[in-house]
Design an enzyme around this catalytic site. Sequence first.
Site, PDB file in Angstrom:
ATOM      1  N   LEU A 101       0.889  -1.160   0.000  1.00  0.00           N
ATOM      2  CA  LEU A 101       0.000   0.000   0.000  1.00  0.00           C
ATOM      3  C   LEU A 101       0.923   1.204   0.000  1.00  0.00           C
ATOM      4  CD1 LEU A 101      -2.715  -0.762   2.741  1.00  0.00           C
ATOM      5  CD2 LEU A 101      -3.075  -0.600   0.272  1.00  0.00           C
ATOM      6  N   ASP A 102       0.521   2.296  -0.664  1.00  0.00           N
ATOM      7  CA  ASP A 102       1.336   3.513  -0.634  1.00  0.00           C
ATOM      8  C   ASP A 102       1.495   3.986   0.808  1.00  0.00           C
ATOM      9  OD1 ASP A 102       1.355   3.443  -3.384  1.00  0.00           O
ATOM     10  OD2 ASP A 102      -0.340   4.835  -3.571  1.00  0.00           O
ATOM     11  N   ALA A 103       2.560   4.732   1.073  1.00  0.00           N
ATOM     12  CA  ALA A 103       2.802   5.209   2.443  1.00  0.00           C
ATOM     13  C   ALA A 103       1.612   6.015   2.968  1.00  0.00           C
ATOM     14  CB  ALA A 103       4.073   6.052   2.481  1.00  0.00           C
ATOM     15  N   SER A 105      -1.515   5.644   2.065  1.00  0.00           N
ATOM     16  CA  SER A 105      -2.762   4.872   2.079  1.00  0.00           C
ATOM     17  C   SER A 105      -2.916   4.209   3.448  1.00  0.00           C
ATOM     18  CB  SER A 105      -2.740   3.769   1.014  1.00  0.00           C
ATOM     19  OG  SER A 105      -2.622   4.320  -0.266  1.00  0.00           O
ATOM     20  N   LYS A 186      -5.148   5.411  -7.563  1.00  0.00           N
ATOM     21  CA  LYS A 186      -4.916   6.854  -7.733  1.00  0.00           C
ATOM     22  C   LYS A 186      -4.835   7.194  -9.227  1.00  0.00           C
ATOM     23  CE  LYS A 186      -2.442   7.431  -3.380  1.00  0.00           C
ATOM     24  NZ  LYS A 186      -1.129   7.419  -2.754  1.00  0.00           N
TER      25      LYS A 186
END
Length: 234
Positions: A101-103, A105, A186
């Site tokens: 997961l993105d930082a 998110s 995104k």
Amino acid sequence: MRLAKFLAHAGVASRRGAEEIIRAGRVSIAGTTVIDPARDVDVDSGVAVDGRFLEGPEERMVFLLNKPSGVLSTAADAYGRRTVVDLVPARGARLYPVGRLDADSTGLILVTNDGDLAQRLTHPSFEVPRTYRAVVHPVPVGERALRSLREGVELEDGRTAPAKARQLKPGVLELTIHEGRNHQVKRMCEAVGHRVRTLQRIRFGPLRLDDLAEGAHRQLRAAEVETLRRSPSG
Ligand code: URA
């Protein structure tokens, strides 16, 4: 058993990761460096990684974590930033996240020492459905944008598969995708004219985040791990 499989079972890394560790010359058998991942070994062979002996299979554990924003989904960070693995008590096991997961998110991420399971769940051919809640801007999202998301959108790395997309309230989308490309949600929202402000993963295959508090985790029960192994579902 193949050396790479032995390392994966011992919780060192996924099977693919173990092959890289072996090829990098970090593994020895009875004191001699071995670079063949297919070498036949057992618990008595004296397998060591970076000079440290492995004692054989580790108990398999899978944790479901509600990742807070700002925490990285890697096993370790060279700059000492907090990772998802830091949020789960390892009890001596080497844990790593299943996918990313993105930082910025939040939400559901699995952390495990089960290399085979991690590899299966992240392999594109398994197409485990992942559901996200995205708060987007501008508000609201029009029918045309929703239709594009449902049909698949053109991104720089190719067209996405159709997503399930619905607007829960103006500017809040629930999206289910089966691929795990970088920043996919995104980029999909951006492609239809909306910027993601916050992104939370609420489902992964058969698992739901439910009301687990941010930063909290729970260990999956054996039956849940079995259902996960039989994923995709949803
Ligand atoms: N898609 C994104 O854009 N970011 C995530 O963290 C997960 C899916």
